[in-house]
Motif scaffolding. Structure first.
Motif, PDB file in Angstrom:
ATOM      1  N   PHE A 251     102.058  86.007  19.564  1.00 17.15           N
ATOM      2  CA  PHE A 251     100.885  85.500  19.274  1.00 17.15           C
ATOM      3  C   PHE A 251     100.009  86.627  19.263  1.00 17.15           C
ATOM      4  O   PHE A 251      99.729  87.301  20.299  1.00 17.15           O
ATOM      5  CB  PHE A 251     100.511  84.252  19.896  1.00 17.15           C
ATOM      6  CG  PHE A 251     101.244  83.240  19.921  1.00 17.15           C
ATOM      7  CD1 PHE A 251     101.422  81.986  18.983  1.00 17.15           C
ATOM      8  CD2 PHE A 251     102.552  82.907  20.662  1.00 17.15           C
ATOM      9  CE1 PHE A 251     102.284  80.934  18.778  1.00 17.15           C
ATOM     10  CE2 PHE A 251     103.402  81.823  20.602  1.00 17.15           C
ATOM     11  CZ  PHE A 251     103.391  80.842  19.783  1.00 17.15           C
ATOM     12  N   ALA A 252      99.026  86.239  18.323  1.00 17.70           N
ATOM     13  CA  ALA A 252      97.607  87.191  18.333  1.00 17.70           C
ATOM     14  C   ALA A 252      96.510  86.419  18.320  1.00 17.70           C
ATOM     15  O   ALA A 252      96.278  85.455  17.492  1.00 17.70           O
ATOM     16  CB  ALA A 252      97.528  88.063  16.987  1.00 17.70           C
ATOM     17  N   VAL A 253      95.455  86.772  19.121  1.00 14.70           N
ATOM     18  CA  VAL A 253      94.319  85.930  19.360  1.00 14.70           C
ATOM     19  C   VAL A 253      93.014  87.007  19.516  1.00 14.70           C
ATOM     20  O   VAL A 253      93.425  88.186  19.435  1.00 14.70           O
ATOM     21  CB  VAL A 253      94.375  85.323  20.644  1.00 14.70           C
ATOM     22  CG1 VAL A 253      95.488  84.146  20.761  1.00 14.70           C
ATOM     23  CG2 VAL A 253      94.658  86.135  22.001  1.00 14.70           C
ATOM     24  N   LEU A 254      91.991  86.558  19.601  1.00 14.40           N
ATOM     25  CA  LEU A 254      90.769  87.126  19.745  1.00 14.40           C
ATOM     26  C   LEU A 254      90.373  87.521  21.141  1.00 14.40           C
ATOM     27  O   LEU A 254      89.720  88.522  21.436  1.00 14.40           O
ATOM     28  CB  LEU A 254      89.698  86.605  18.818  1.00 14.40           C
ATOM     29  CG  LEU A 254      88.458  87.533  18.450  1.00 14.40           C
ATOM     30  CD1 LEU A 254      88.825  88.721  17.203  1.00 14.40           C
ATOM     31  CD2 LEU A 254      87.258  86.819  17.978  1.00 14.40           C
ATOM     32  N   THR A 255      90.138  86.379  21.653  1.00 12.94           N
ATOM     33  CA  THR A 255      89.515  86.473  23.106  1.00 12.94           C
ATOM     34  C   THR A 255      90.577  86.161  24.278  1.00 12.94           C
ATOM     35  O   THR A 255      91.749  85.801  24.295  1.00 12.94           O
ATOM     36  CB  THR A 255      88.535  85.467  23.409  1.00 12.94           C
ATOM     37  OG1 THR A 255      89.132  83.884  23.294  1.00 12.94           O
ATOM     38  CG2 THR A 255      87.519  85.554  22.163  1.00 12.94           C
ATOM     39  N   LEU A 256      90.133  86.781  25.625  1.00 12.69           N
ATOM     40  CA  LEU A 256      90.820  86.280  26.818  1.00 12.69           C
ATOM     41  C   LEU A 256      91.118  84.662  26.878  1.00 12.69           C
ATOM     42  O   LEU A 256      92.139  84.594  27.265  1.00 12.69           O
ATOM     43  CB  LEU A 256      90.189  86.850  27.912  1.00 12.69           C
ATOM     44  CG  LEU A 256      90.236  88.307  28.172  1.00 12.69           C
ATOM     45  CD1 LEU A 256      89.702  88.990  29.663  1.00 12.69           C
ATOM     46  CD2 LEU A 256      91.876  88.934  28.343  1.00 12.69           C
ATOM     47  N   GLU A 257      89.970  84.271  26.627  1.00 13.10           N
ATOM     48  CA  GLU A 257      89.988  82.533  26.791  1.00 13.10           C
ATOM     49  C   GLU A 257      91.173  82.108  25.828  1.00 13.10           C
ATOM     50  O   GLU A 257      91.851  81.100  26.437  1.00 13.10           O
ATOM     51  CB  GLU A 257      88.951  81.809  26.263  1.00 13.10           C
ATOM     52  CG  GLU A 257      87.397  82.340  27.354  1.00 13.10           C
ATOM     53  CD  GLU A 257      86.911  83.577  27.164  1.00 13.10           C
ATOM     54  OE1 GLU A 257      86.242  83.947  28.006  1.00 13.10           O
ATOM     55  OE2 GLU A 257      87.249  84.389  26.369  1.00 13.10           O
ATOM     56  N   GLU A 258      91.485  82.573  24.605  1.00  6.94           N
ATOM     57  CA  GLU A 258      92.317  81.914  23.722  1.00  6.94           C
ATOM     58  C   GLU A 258      93.793  82.417  24.625  1.00  6.94           C
ATOM     59  O   GLU A 258      94.563  81.472  24.530  1.00  6.94           O
ATOM     60  CB  GLU A 258      92.532  82.669  22.440  1.00  6.94           C
ATOM     61  CG  GLU A 258      91.324  81.880  21.768  1.00  6.94           C
ATOM     62  CD  GLU A 258      91.054  82.964  20.405  1.00  6.94           C
ATOM     63  OE1 GLU A 258      90.426  82.162  19.274  1.00  6.94           O
ATOM     64  OE2 GLU A 258      91.093  83.882  20.188  1.00  6.94           O
ATOM     65  N   ALA A 259      93.801  83.629  25.141  1.00  6.86           N
ATOM     66  CA  ALA A 259      94.919  84.042  25.546  1.00  6.86           C
ATOM     67  C   ALA A 259      95.500  83.586  26.852  1.00  6.86           C
ATOM     68  O   ALA A 259      96.780  82.808  27.069  1.00  6.86           O
ATOM     69  CB  ALA A 259      94.993  85.542  25.826  1.00  6.86           C
ATOM     70  N   ALA A 260      94.522  83.093  27.780  1.00  3.09           N
ATOM     71  CA  ALA A 260      94.749  82.360  28.994  1.00  3.09           C
ATOM     72  C   ALA A 260      95.210  80.904  28.728  1.00  3.09           C
ATOM     73  O   ALA A 260      96.167  80.575  29.473  1.00  3.09           O
ATOM     74  CB  ALA A 260      93.554  82.358  29.578  1.00  3.09           C
TER      75      ALA A 260
END
Length: 355
Positions: free
Chosen positions: A55-64
């Motif tokens: 998965f590709a995200v923008l922020t640490l929050e999305e990744a967490a």
């Protein structure tokens, strides 16, 4: 209850991922789920796209959040780290940051994490947005390889015109010519490149828009590409007005009738995510029939022409985009992009999840 709602199809997203895989060949696929999965909901996208390789995200929050949801595939941080304090979290969550600025290399050298990171090393091949200058590749690759904080490197670039007739060769050829000698895996393909330019596939493809059932091309429809719309924005007519010739409707009276006509008032406006700048003539489906908007979009309402819908009245369903009315068609008529329409869905709009 106000009748507007968005229907999000898990099955459509899963289908679109299969289409992406069919084009990806041996390349692995990062499902791009930034911006709340283009307005579709991160949790829904995680379930619908569970078969993605990453998965590709923008922020640490999305990744967490993805990790909390049980995602164990690689997670790519598309804009990398925004400060040295994020390095430890990248290691803890096993995230793969994109490195695109010398500061990133400085941070990794000064504050190496407890365990080395897989990184994507981004080079600017002509878009001039993010990325190290391609001319500096020798020094950048050498320095990155020397860092104890780095476990592995994938080279990366991004195309500016993959969705246009000019294509990708003017960026791809210099990127490969300069970097192929390193023998490193690479990634360049977004949705448009994945669908149209198989030479861009590399080790990882990064589809985004196509996963949600929209076409990246102005001249090819999503249906022609085998894609299914994942989001349908729908509402109902809540009032009917009758205009006489010369009478206007809405703020500014931007539309005036040239004959007697019926106008439906729909419970949807720019506070719901519908574009305020959409002018008269933007398509809408009223009772299953193609119609058009009239006048200026208000915060909570817009108006539609009932001339071709004689049986429509209060309670008649209206599709603003989605099933039966491609979001690309609405976006083109409104002078914007399907990206903007999908991402702009407001939090106040209730969402119904479908298979």
């Amino acid at each position: 209850m106000r009748p507007i709602q968005a229907r999000i199809s898990i099955g459509a997203m899963a289908h679109n991922l299969r289409v992406a895989r069919s084009h990806a060949g041996t390349a692995r696929v990062f499902a791009v789920v930034k911006a709340n999965a283009y307005g579709h909901g991160l949790s829904r996208a995680r379930r619908a796209l569970a078969a993605a390789d990453g998965f590709a995200v923008l922020t640490l929050e999305e990744a967490a959040n993805l990790r909390l949801m049980g995602v164990d595939q690689p997670i790519l941080l598309l804009e990398g780290m925004f400060g040295a304090d994020e390095i430890a979290t990248c290691a803890d969550l096993d995230l793969w940051p994109v490195l695109h600025h010398p500061a990133h290399l400085d941070w990794l050298q000064q504050q190496p994490p407890a365990r080395p990171l897989q990184v994507f090393l981004k080079f600017d091949s002509g878009m001039h947005r993010l990325g190290f200058p391609l001319a500096d590749h020798a020094a950048i690759v050498a320095r990155t390889r020397s860092l104890s904080a780095v476990a592995g490197i994938t080279l990366m670039t991004h195309f500016a015109q993959a969705d246009e007739t000019v294509g990708v060769d003017w960026q791809l050829h210099p990127f490969l010519r300069e970097l192929s000698a390193y023998g490193l895996p690479w990634s360049s393909a977004n949705s448009a490149a994945l669908l149209r330019y198989p030479q861009t596939l590399g080790a990882w493809a990064r589809p985004g828009l196509m996963l949600y059932g929209a076409s990246p091309f102005a001249d090819v429809s999503a249906e022609q590409l085998g894609l299914r719309p994942a989001m349908t924005l729908q509402s109902e007519i809540i009032s009917v007005q009758t205009l006489q010739a010369g009478e206007g409707v809405g703020y500014g009276q931007l539309f005036r009738a040239d004959r007697p006509m019926r106008v439906g008032v729909v419970a949807c406006g720019y506070a719901d995510g519908y574009p305020r700048h959409a002018l008269t003539g933007t398509p809408a489906l009223v009772d299953g029939r193609l119609s058009r908007t009239l006048g200026r979009v208000s915060m909570d309402m817009l108006c539609v022409d009932l001339g071709e819908c004689p049986e429509a009245g209060v309670g008649s369903p209206v599709v603003l985009w989605g099933e039966g009315l491609p979001v690309d068609t609405v976006a083109a008529a409104a002078g914007t992009s399907s990206y903007e329409l999908l991402c702009a869905l407001a939090a106040r709009v209730p969402v119904e999840e479908t298979d």
